[in-house]
Design a protein around this motif. Structure first.
Motif, PDB file in Angstrom:
ATOM      1  N   VAL A  56      13.709   3.697  12.506  1.00 34.44           N
ATOM      2  CA  VAL A  56      13.410   2.630  11.551  1.00 34.44           C
ATOM      3  C   VAL A  56      14.613   1.714  11.407  1.00 34.44           C
ATOM      4  CG1 VAL A  56      12.840   2.116   9.172  1.00 34.44           C
ATOM      5  CG2 VAL A  56      11.758   4.035  10.305  1.00 34.44           C
ATOM      6  N   ILE A  96       2.248   7.091  -1.853  1.00 35.00           N
ATOM      7  CA  ILE A  96       1.209   7.855  -1.184  1.00 35.00           C
ATOM      8  C   ILE A  96       1.844   9.084  -0.548  1.00 35.00           C
ATOM      9  CG2 ILE A  96      -0.238   7.799   0.890  1.00 35.00           C
ATOM     10  CD1 ILE A  96      -1.151   5.092   0.036  1.00 35.00           C
ATOM     11  N   GLN A 126      13.143   9.811  13.241  1.00 37.15           N
ATOM     12  CA  GLN A 126      12.396   8.771  12.542  1.00 37.15           C
ATOM     13  C   GLN A 126      13.298   7.786  11.811  1.00 37.15           C
ATOM     14  OE1 GLN A 126       9.376  10.388  10.053  1.00 37.15           O
ATOM     15  NE2 GLN A 126       8.760  11.922  11.517  1.00 37.15           N
ATOM     16  N   ILE A 147      -6.146   3.155   7.980  1.00 37.90           N
ATOM     17  CA  ILE A 147      -5.346   2.198   8.748  1.00 37.90           C
ATOM     18  C   ILE A 147      -4.530   2.934   9.809  1.00 37.90           C
ATOM     19  CG2 ILE A 147      -3.481   0.526   8.588  1.00 37.90           C
ATOM     20  CD1 ILE A 147      -4.514  -0.118   5.778  1.00 37.90           C
ATOM     21  N   THR A 148      -4.017   4.110   9.414  1.00 31.62           N
ATOM     22  CA  THR A 148      -3.248   4.891  10.374  1.00 31.62           C
ATOM     23  C   THR A 148      -4.075   5.201  11.619  1.00 31.62           C
ATOM     24  OG1 THR A 148      -2.195   5.913   8.482  1.00 31.62           O
ATOM     25  CG2 THR A 148      -1.812   6.932  10.617  1.00 31.62           C
ATOM     26  N   LYS A 168      -8.181   6.422  -8.038  1.00 29.09           N
ATOM     27  CA  LYS A 168      -7.553   5.263  -7.401  1.00 29.09           C
ATOM     28  C   LYS A 168      -6.554   5.731  -6.336  1.00 29.09           C
ATOM     29  CE  LYS A 168      -4.799   1.365  -8.565  1.00 29.09           C
ATOM     30  NZ  LYS A 168      -3.827   0.920  -9.544  1.00 29.09           N
ATOM     31  N   ARG A 169      -5.815   6.747  -6.742  1.00 28.20           N
ATOM     32  CA  ARG A 169      -4.839   7.322  -5.837  1.00 28.20           C
ATOM     33  C   ARG A 169      -5.508   7.841  -4.554  1.00 28.20           C
ATOM     34  NH1 ARG A 169       0.522   8.544  -6.544  1.00 28.20           N
ATOM     35  NH2 ARG A 169       0.889   7.170  -8.276  1.00 28.20           N
ATOM     36  N   TYR A 192       2.880   3.928  11.783  1.00 26.52           N
ATOM     37  CA  TYR A 192       2.766   2.466  11.769  1.00 26.52           C
ATOM     38  C   TYR A 192       3.815   1.828  12.677  1.00 26.52           C
ATOM     39  CZ  TYR A 192      -0.252   2.819   7.632  1.00 26.52           C
ATOM     40  OH  TYR A 192      -1.267   3.110   6.766  1.00 26.52           O
ATOM     41  N   LEU A 193       4.955   2.473  12.746  1.00 20.11           N
ATOM     42  CA  LEU A 193       6.053   1.889  13.526  1.00 20.11           C
ATOM     43  C   LEU A 193       5.946   2.207  15.014  1.00 20.11           C
ATOM     44  CD1 LEU A 193       9.512   2.183  11.794  1.00 20.11           C
ATOM     45  CD2 LEU A 193       8.595   0.220  12.961  1.00 20.11           C
ATOM     46  N   MET A 200      -4.301   2.175  13.739  1.00 19.11           N
ATOM     47  CA  MET A 200      -3.038   1.905  14.409  1.00 19.11           C
ATOM     48  C   MET A 200      -2.798   2.873  15.566  1.00 19.11           C
ATOM     49  SD  MET A 200      -1.521  -0.620  12.900  1.00 19.11           S
ATOM     50  CE  MET A 200       0.251  -0.639  12.837  1.00 19.11           C
ATOM     51  N   PHE A 253      -5.114   4.762  17.107  1.00 18.77           N
ATOM     52  CA  PHE A 253      -6.225   4.943  18.042  1.00 18.77           C
ATOM     53  C   PHE A 253      -5.913   4.505  19.474  1.00 18.77           C
ATOM     54  CE2 PHE A 253     -10.040   3.279  20.116  1.00 18.77           C
ATOM     55  CZ  PHE A 253     -10.767   4.453  20.214  1.00 18.77           C
ATOM     56  N   LEU A 279       0.831  -1.205   0.000  1.00 20.40           N
ATOM     57  CA  LEU A 279       0.000   0.000   0.000  1.00 20.40           C
ATOM     58  C   LEU A 279       0.867   1.257   0.000  1.00 20.40           C
ATOM     59  CD1 LEU A 279      -2.911   1.115   0.301  1.00 20.40           C
ATOM     60  CD2 LEU A 279      -2.567   1.059   2.751  1.00 20.40           C
ATOM     61  N   LEU A 289      -7.471   4.901   2.308  1.00 24.20           N
ATOM     62  CA  LEU A 289      -7.245   3.613   2.962  1.00 24.20           C
ATOM     63  C   LEU A 289      -6.050   3.686   3.900  1.00 24.20           C
ATOM     64  CD1 LEU A 289      -8.115   0.657   3.070  1.00 24.20           C
ATOM     65  CD2 LEU A 289      -6.497   0.194   1.212  1.00 24.20           C
ATOM     66  N   ALA A 290      -4.956   4.272   3.409  1.00 25.07           N
ATOM     67  CA  ALA A 290      -3.741   4.349   4.222  1.00 25.07           C
ATOM     68  C   ALA A 290      -3.988   5.146   5.490  1.00 25.07           C
ATOM     69  CB  ALA A 290      -2.615   4.981   3.408  1.00 25.07           C
ATOM     70  N   TRP A 291      -4.723   6.259   5.351  1.00 20.87           N
ATOM     71  CA  TRP A 291      -4.976   7.086   6.540  1.00 20.87           C
ATOM     72  C   TRP A 291      -5.967   6.406   7.477  1.00 20.87           C
ATOM     73  CZ3 TRP A 291      -2.135  10.728   8.553  1.00 20.87           C
ATOM     74  CH2 TRP A 291      -1.204  11.358   7.719  1.00 20.87           C
ATOM     75  N   TRP A 317      -0.892  -5.948  16.561  1.00 16.24           N
ATOM     76  CA  TRP A 317      -0.962  -4.488  16.493  1.00 16.24           C
ATOM     77  C   TRP A 317       0.426  -3.888  16.709  1.00 16.24           C
ATOM     78  CZ3 TRP A 317      -0.119  -0.900  20.590  1.00 16.24           C
ATOM     79  CH2 TRP A 317      -0.397   0.422  20.237  1.00 16.24           C
ATOM     80  N   LEU A 370      -6.551   5.006  -2.319  1.00 16.68           N
ATOM     81  CA  LEU A 370      -5.406   4.432  -1.615  1.00 16.68           C
ATOM     82  C   LEU A 370      -5.000   5.309  -0.438  1.00 16.68           C
ATOM     83  CD1 LEU A 370      -3.169   3.092  -4.499  1.00 16.68           C
ATOM     84  CD2 LEU A 370      -4.326   1.785  -2.728  1.00 16.68           C
ATOM     85  N   ALA A 371      -5.004   6.618  -0.674  1.00 13.75           N
ATOM     86  CA  ALA A 371      -4.622   7.534   0.401  1.00 13.75           C
ATOM     87  C   ALA A 371      -5.616   7.435   1.555  1.00 13.75           C
ATOM     88  CB  ALA A 371      -4.551   8.965  -0.121  1.00 13.75           C
TER      89      ALA A 371
END
Lengths: 309, 272
Positions: free
Chosen positions: B263, A114, B259, B18-19, B7-8, A124-125, B22, B24, A109, B14-16, A182, B11-12
């Motif tokens: 990672v 995006i 950040q 999920i964010t 579509k773009r 996410y991390l 995550m 919440f 995704l 959807l991504a937000w 999660w 997707l955006a």
């Protein structure tokens, strides 16, 4: 010996340089040694000690009266131990599989260029940067039937909605899976996203020209390139699953009853609350054996395969 | 074109979405900390009058600060100690590799794959006999040992990427060992050492297996405090949320500020 005795007499040049030359040769090894020795003794040495303890009848204090494998026999007859082991298999299997699935989906995704990808990636991390204790506290609250998700959905008007896994002995183990997934799936996403970015664009272009659909390209072309990433993801996730202890302590405390015991909490209870050092050590050794039985063949296959491939 | 744009957008969205899912739980905990105990157990709602009551209660009625100080001492102490041992080790492995370097590294890393319960008993016994149980020093030692393989590994991956010609050039120009370290190595390696240190701090800060097993009160860090808070006093959700929020705040701030290193660190250097 003779060279040391003559060393007292100052012979200039050669001898003065030798010690420092020796030091130059040995220094690399000297600085590596502490880390290596300390980690090997700390882990392998102490595991041997645990093994010795598991052969004794130690209870509150360690004793060194050897009783052979009697503790292991006792463990085999212990129903709670079997619950804990089964739980680890269920929890570990689901945890690794779900994290991999979600991680790959999220990575694909985010791979679609995006906007604000950096911010999304960090969010996410974030769960991974939290302590499992805090994760446990948060989810204990969310999963609490009278406070969290259940109450919230009922408040929206769905009066019959029920979500009480946390207090259901048959389902409680899955609450651990939810919380752990999660926490770790964003991390798997980061691993795979980095892998995806490393895949050569020309391969993708070629596949697109051949008329392959997007899901097909990812499944057939991209995923095979990510085998090393999959390998490290599985290793790290398995490692997290095996050492899960704090999450159980914070989320369910092993309960209801001992429905969500894992081998680690089993050992904790028997060693510290029930003063059964021998039995606890035996359970630690069995857990270790299980880990090795899974890890060694996997490592062997992967590393061998890579050498040939 | 319009197909692609829509579509773009999806997707955006959807991504937000999920964010949000995550984020919440963290957000909810943050909110609950500003509620009264009564509001915390009432029907969940976003609308309430925020209060600092719970924070005050945690700070005044528990030894929160003492546990926080323990966490700080242990996280920074163990990280400093681990770096002290690991930097020369990783340096030597990266710049003066021997045929056995790879094997040594793998052996060290292999220790991280094994469950810590396997070594808990001996450490507990040693600590009990030497009086290190429930002491800050004891946990600093254990955290150092726990993080050492990862710290060495991460430093090694950083050092290996450094251009070796610079060092050689410096040597050619007649730089002594101390000059080489101060003017060449330090500036080059500092970013790597810093992000490795950051990871070690986060790992120690979050650690709970050892702190739950080896401390009771005097040396208990925040993780042990929160764990103990949640079991017998499980009904004080607002206070528990306030305490947890204070415990993770440094990590979230650290995480946002760094950040990239986060990672890289959390993925053991696999993501650069």
């Amino acid at each position: 010996m003779s060279s040391t005795s003559t060393a007292g007499a100052p012979r200039h040049g050669a001898l003065r340089r030798t010690p420092s030359g020796l030091l130059q040769d040995w220094l690399p090894r000297i600085v590596v040694a502490p880390s290596l020795v300390v980690s090997l003794v700390f882990v392998y040495g102490f595991m041997l000690w645990t093994f010795v303890l598991s052969l004794t009848n130690s209870r509150m204090l360690p004793s060194y009266d050897f009783i052979g494998f009697a503790q292991y026999a006792r463990l085999m007859e212990n129903e709670r131990w079997w619950v804990a082991s089964t739980n680890l298999v269920v929890f570990g299997g689901l945890f690794v599989a779900l994290c991999l699935f979600l991680g790959v989906v999220l990575a694909i995704l985010l791979d679609q260029r995006i906007r604000q990808e950096g911010a999304l990636r960090t969010i996410y991390l974030y769960p991974m940067a939290l302590s499992f204790i805090v994760t446990g506290v948060v989810w204990k609250w969310l999963l609490n039937p009278s406070l969290g998700i259940e109450a919230m959905v009922q408040g929206w008007g769905f009066e019959t909605f029920s979500f009480d896994w946390l207090v259901d002995p048959n389902m409680a183990i899955y609450t651990l899976v939810i919380a752990a997934v999660w926490q770790a799936s964003g991390f798997v996403m980061a691993l795979f996203l980095a892998g995806l970015r490393g895949v050569d664009d020309s391969i993708l272009k070629a596949a697109q020209l051949d008329g392959a659909s997007l899901p097909r390209i990812y499944w057939r072309v991209v995923m095979p390139c990510l085998r090393p990433v999959l390998f490290s993801a599985v290793m790290i996730l398995a490692h997290i699953a095996i050492k899960s202890f704090d999450l159980v302590m914070a989320l369910t405390g092993g309960g209801p009853g001992y429905a969500t015991d894992l081998p680690a909490t089993f050992m904790y209870t028997h060693t510290f609350s029930r003063a059964q050092i021998g039995l606890g050590s035996a359970s630690a050794m069995l857990m270790l054996g299980g880990v090795l039985a899974i890890l060694i063949p996997y490592l062997y296959c992967e590393l061998r395969g890579r050498k040939h491939g | 074109m319009t197909m692609l744009a829509s579509k773009r957008l999806w997707l955006a969205v959807l991504a937000w979405g999920i964010t949000l899912v995550m984020f919440f739980p963290i957000f909810w905990m943050f909110l609950t900390g500003f509620k009264t105990e009564a509001a915390a157990v009432a029907t969940p709602s976003l609308f309430f009058s925020p209060t600092l009551e719970s924070y005050m209660a945690v700070l005044e009625r528990t030894d929160y600060l003492k546990f926080a100080i323990n966490s700080v001492i242990m996280a920074f102490g163990s990280t400093a100690l681990a770096l002290l041992i690991a930097v020369p080790c990783a340096y030597s492995m990266a710049f003066l590799p021997t045929p056995r370097t790879k094997g040594t590294l793998l052996w060290m890393l292999s220790t991280k794959m094994l469950p810590p319960v396997g070594v808990l008993m001996p450490i507990y016994l040693i600590f009990r006999d030497t009086g290190l149980l429930d002491s800050q020093l004891g946990l600093v030692i254990v955290y150092t040992l726990m993080n050492l393989p990862i710290v060495v590994w991460m430093l090694y991956t950083f050092f290996k990427d450094l251009p070796k010609d610079i060092l050689e050039a410096g040597r050619m120009d007649g730089a002594g060992t101390s000059q080489e370290i101060i003017y060449l190595l330090l500036p080059l390696t500092l970013p790597g050492i810093a992000s490795t240190g950051l990871l070690a701090i986060i790992l120690s800060w979050n650690e709970a297996f050892w702190s739950l097993n080896l401390t009771s009160y005097d040396a208990a860090p925040l993780t042990a405090f929160i764990a103990s808070f949640s079991s017998p006093e499980g009904l004080f959700w607002a206070k528990l949320s306030a305490a947890s929020t204070m415990a993770i705040a440094p990590i979230l701030v650290f995480g946002w500020l760094s950040q990239k290193q986060l990672v890289r660190g959390l993925t053991f250097g696999a993501v650069k």
